[in-house]
Motif scaffolding. Structure first.
Motif, PDB file in Angstrom:
ATOM      1  N   SER A  22      85.332 -53.817  54.671  1.00 44.98           N
ATOM      2  CA  SER A  22      85.200 -52.610  53.854  1.00 44.98           C
ATOM      3  C   SER A  22      83.836 -51.999  54.082  1.00 44.98           C
ATOM      4  N   SER A  23      83.760 -50.706  53.869  1.00 45.22           N
ATOM      5  CA  SER A  23      82.489 -50.010  53.821  1.00 45.22           C
ATOM      6  C   SER A  23      81.719 -50.507  52.603  1.00 45.22           C
ATOM      7  N   SER A  24      80.399 -50.492  52.685  1.00 46.02           N
ATOM      8  CA  SER A  24      79.585 -50.903  51.540  1.00 46.02           C
ATOM      9  C   SER A  24      79.718 -49.921  50.375  1.00 46.02           C
ATOM     10  N   TYR A 107      80.479 -53.508  55.739  1.00 46.70           N
ATOM     11  CA  TYR A 107      79.680 -52.801  56.727  1.00 46.70           C
ATOM     12  C   TYR A 107      78.825 -51.771  56.011  1.00 46.70           C
ATOM     13  N   GLN A 109      77.248 -48.339  55.002  1.00 47.24           N
ATOM     14  CA  GLN A 109      77.861 -47.008  55.020  1.00 47.24           C
ATOM     15  C   GLN A 109      77.402 -46.208  56.227  1.00 47.24           C
ATOM     16  N   LEU A 112      79.447 -46.655  59.405  1.00 49.03           N
ATOM     17  CA  LEU A 112      80.729 -45.964  59.381  1.00 49.03           C
ATOM     18  C   LEU A 112      80.546 -44.458  59.548  1.00 49.03           C
ATOM     19  N   ASP A 113      79.460 -43.897  59.000  1.00 51.25           N
ATOM     20  CA  ASP A 113      79.202 -42.465  59.120  1.00 51.25           C
ATOM     21  C   ASP A 113      78.951 -42.067  60.578  1.00 51.25           C
TER      22      ASP A 113
END
Length: 115
Positions: A22-24, A107, A109, A112-113
């Motif tokens: 998952s994203s943080s 992970y 953020q 992911l950005d």
């Protein structure tokens, strides 16, 4: 006939998870499959042993299907700067039972950005 009881077997047993990342930022929908259980007072607990961070998966009774399938949202894990592996487990809120744990990865953020 002899019946052998394994007293080391947790009452709550996690079998599968749809995705263990998952994203943080949290808020991602996941599906957790368990052995059939009494769903009253359950908590989905995420725990990072290194930092001591604890987060809880978000779900309501309507998100539990057939007493063995949980649809939940991941918690936010703010402030991480690198991929962080934590433990995920089921607990009864009164402390009467806990499950085996599985590894779950958050992970940052910003990673992911950039993708």
């Amino acid at each position: 006939m002899m019946i052998h009881l394994n007293m080391n077997m947790p009452e709550l047993q996690i079998r599968e998870i749809s995705d263990a990342t998952s994203s943080s930022a949290g808020g991602e929908k996941k599906i957790l499959i368990c052995e059939e259980l009494d769903s009253s007072g359950l908590q989905l607990v995420f725990y990072d042993e290194q930092s001591g961070w604890t987060g809880f998966g978000g779900f309501s009774p309507s998100n539990i299907h057939h007493n063995s399938i949980f649809v939940f949202r991941t918690p936010a894990f703010a402030g991480i700067e690198r991929e962080t592996s934590v433990k995920l487990g089921l607990n009864k809120s009164d402390g009467s039972a806990c499950s085996n744990t599985i590894h779950f990865t958050f992970y940052p953020q910003r990673v992911l950005d950039e993708q």
